[in-house]
Enzyme design. Structure first.
Site, PDB file in Angstrom:
ATOM      1  N   HIS A 386       0.838  -1.208   0.000  1.00  0.00           N
ATOM      2  CA  HIS A 386       0.000   0.000   0.000  1.00  0.00           C
ATOM      3  C   HIS A 386       0.873   1.259   0.000  1.00  0.00           C
ATOM      4  CE1 HIS A 386      -3.675   2.336   1.290  1.00  0.00           C
ATOM      5  NE2 HIS A 386      -2.726   3.143   1.744  1.00  0.00           N
ATOM      6  N   GLU A 387       1.786   1.344   0.967  1.00  0.00           N
ATOM      7  CA  GLU A 387       2.645   2.532   1.061  1.00  0.00           C
ATOM      8  C   GLU A 387       3.600   2.618  -0.129  1.00  0.00           C
ATOM      9  OE1 GLU A 387       1.671   4.684   2.980  1.00  0.00           O
ATOM     10  OE2 GLU A 387       0.531   3.498   4.428  1.00  0.00           O
ATOM     11  N   HIS A 390       1.779   4.418  -2.858  1.00  0.00           N
ATOM     12  CA  HIS A 390       1.846   5.877  -2.694  1.00  0.00           C
ATOM     13  C   HIS A 390       3.218   6.406  -3.126  1.00  0.00           C
ATOM     14  CE1 HIS A 390      -1.951   6.664  -0.798  1.00  0.00           C
ATOM     15  NE2 HIS A 390      -1.709   5.925   0.270  1.00  0.00           N
ATOM     16  N   HIS A 393       3.755   6.327  -6.851  1.00  0.00           N
ATOM     17  CA  HIS A 393       2.931   7.377  -7.458  1.00  0.00           C
ATOM     18  C   HIS A 393       3.671   8.717  -7.365  1.00  0.00           C
ATOM     19  CE1 HIS A 393      -1.379   9.322  -7.633  1.00  0.00           C
ATOM     20  NE2 HIS A 393      -0.640   9.618  -8.691  1.00  0.00           N
TER      21      HIS A 393
END
Length: 601
Positions: A386-387, A390, A393
């Site tokens: 998940h991190e 980020h 991105h």
């Protein structure tokens, strides 16, 4: 893992020397930046003197903002790694004060820019072609023009900003500092004081008595303070409705969504579509009741995992698995993931004083760092991907956009992170054949979907209903809020409000109701990620390329246009329906595993 940070191996600590090599260099930059901000005070009143002045002042503002972000990142991350160190508490306070100084110095910028007529703006572009690269940046400011008041009126409202924020601040203090919850027993029979921090872990207990006691202790406390919480929430709603009205918006929702250029139909489509699919949640609740062996499911039974098996991953195993899973995005993405994992972008382990939870941070000129508090669980593997979503991105955006467009909207942020989570689920379900492990993975996915799409949409529906009610003259008493929330909860979960008396007070403990139409983005983001992950895993190379282009776009276009290029039309229900199809497929598989008796093994 050690309580003392000095005992943690260097390779498991983020490398903040890549931001500033020493604390002294940070302090030197703060002095120089303070001087530069002071020097910029003379710009006020001169933004539109000429096309040259518009370009120069815009570029100075962006350059100072860029330097300030780097200063802030260093201070906040140094503080987060050990919040007991007074030196870094002071660094963070200095960085925050510098931000305030910068904002005050450039408060003239937007009001002055909005004095520029369309014809003069076009003339400026012809005279100064270098302004062209800021066209979208200016366009977004100009779009707000009908909602900007005179400079005197805006200054008056800005001066009252602390008053407008007082309801939220009062909630924070009441909820985090003043509220004292009863002592309850944990699964070991030990007496512990109930807190916000341990509530969910108690609700996840396999011991129903522990769950029930914690649930009743939590909500009976809110029951005692329901009238105060109703007043803080009502005041916040009135503030948002007032600000929207004076800025010529039709509603607080229109005002909030316009900040990201999101049409209200996106919100309406979410609520309508989720409501249509509520029978799936009711079905999952029935399955939960069956697996837990209960005659009657209560709200304190909805958090406990159905699988007692937790697939275990050490941190190094999780890195390896994450690299394997994320290789699906291709060579360039994989190379950046490898750098993040090997060049000390990640602060891995728990240590004394370290900020809890997990996040991805950094600025335009730094690595996209990640903070974790690692445990060897399946859930932590999901947190890592998940991190990383980020951080990748952020990395792709910064590599492909100038600073002015080198960030991205909150509306788009959760899509990149949860797409990675969904790809992990797709991959694990392709690889794992053992029924017990499949049961654990499916349970993890379905609970995540329940908590993110169903629950956040329930919050979004409640939030909008209370803003509309206030607009229509309804007084938001605790009785009104309790009844509204209880009815919504019954509609969503299919569990009667008569049998679940205490849940009517849950609205009082939700901080997101003070965030002004924020929660719906969790649900839209998760649904879009479901849709995209399936296309990436099962689609063609063009789907992956389109997704990577979304990661690269940053703020160079409006959020809905950016995600549309990746293949998601968020004004349509199609992406939501697709997410619910995946949910149902996985629910069916879990139902089949239960029919085989896997949960009893």
């Amino acid at each position: 893992m050690s309580d003392n940070r000095s005992h943690i191996e260097e390779k498991y600590q983020w490398d903040l020397t890549t931001v500033f090599a020493t604390d002294e260099l940070w302090e030197t930059e703060v002095v120089e930046l303070t001087q530069a901000i002071d020097n910029a005070k003379g710009f006020s009143g001169h933004l539109l003197d000429s096309s040259q002045s518009l370009l120069e002042i815009t570029e100075v503002e962006l350059d100072l903002s860029r330097r300030l972000e780097k200063v802030y990142v260093y201070a906040s991350m140094k503080n987060d790694q050990d919040t007991t160190v007074a030196k870094y508490q002071e660094f963070q306070a200095k960085a925050t004060a510098l931000y305030a100084k910068f904002s005050e110095t450039f408060s003239f910028y937007e009001p002055e820019l909005l004095q520029l007529s369309e014809s003069d703006y076009q003339s400026f572009l012809l005279e100064m072609p270098d302004l062209q690269k800021y066209d979208h940046f200016f366009e977004k400011i100009f779009a707000n023009k009908p909602h900007v008041l005179s400079q005197n009126e805006e200054e008056l409202l800005a001066g009252a900003s602390e008053i407008f924020g007082a309801a939220g601040e009062t909630f924070e203090i009441l909820d985090n500092a003043d509220m004292v919850f009863p002592v309850v027993k944990n699964a070991k029979g030990e007496e512990v004081e109930l807190t916000h921090g341990n509530f969910i872990s108690l609700m996840e207990s396999s011991d129903r008595t522990v769950r029930k006691e914690a649930y009743q202790a939590m909500y009976s406390t809110y029951e005692q303070f329901q009238h105060t919480y109703a007043k803080t929430l009502q005041t916040n709603v009135k503030s948002q409705n007032f600000k929207a009205r004076v800025h010529h918006y039709q509603s607080a929702r229109q005002s909030a969504l316009s900040a990201n250029f999101i049409p209200e139909e996106v919100y309406e489509t979410l609520i309508k579509t989720v409501n249509h699919h509520l029978p799936l949640l009711h079905r999952y609740m029935k399955l939960r009741q069956k697996v837990l062996g209960l005659d009657d499911l209560k709200m304190y039974d909805v958090y406990t995992p159905l699988s007692q098996m937790d697939m275990s991953f050490t941190y190094d195993e999780a890195l390896k698995k994450s690299e394997e899973v994320l290789a699906i995005f291709g060579e360039v993405y994989s190379e950046r993931v490898h750098r993040a994992f090997t060049e000390r972008w990640i602060d891995v382990h728990v240590n004394k004083g370290k900020r809890s939870g997990a996040y991805s941070g950094g600025s335009y000129d730094t690595n996209a760092f990640m903070l974790l508090n690692w445990q060897d669980t399946l859930d932590n593997l999901y947190t890592l991907v998940h991190e990383t979503g980020h951080s990748l991105h952020s990395t792709f955006t910064r590599e492909n956009q100038p600073y002015v467009y080198g960030d991205y909207s909150i509306f788009l942020a959760e899509i990149a992170s949860t797409t990675n989570e969904n790809i992990l689920t797709e991959t694990l379900l392709k690889e794992v054949k053992d029924d017990k492990n499949r049961f654990a993975i499916l349970n993890h996915y379905l609970d995540g979907f329940k908590g993110t799409i169903f629950r956040q949409t329930q919050f979004a529906e409640f939030e909008h209903a209370i803003h509309v009610a206030d607009q229509e003259g309804q007084v938001l008493t605790s009785e009104y809020l309790n009844n509204l929330y209880a009815e919504l909860n019954e509609k969503y979960y299919g569990l009667t409000k008569e049998d679940n008396h205490f849940i009517q007070y849950e609205w009082a403990r939700i901080p997101h109701f003070y965030y002004n139409y924020y929660v719906f983005q969790y649900a839209t983001g998760f649904a879009a990620a479901n849709y995209l992950a399936e296309r990436i895993v099962n689609g063609n190379p063009e789907d992956k390329e389109a997704y990577l282009n979304y990661l690269k776009a940053g703020n160079s276009d409006y959020p809905l246009n950016v995600i549309a290029k990746a293949g998601v039309d968020m004004t349509s229900a199609d992406y939501l329906d697709a997410a619910f199809r995946v949910f149902e497929e996985r629910l069916v598989e879990l139902e089949n595993l239960v029919a085989k008796g896997v949960h009893n093994d």
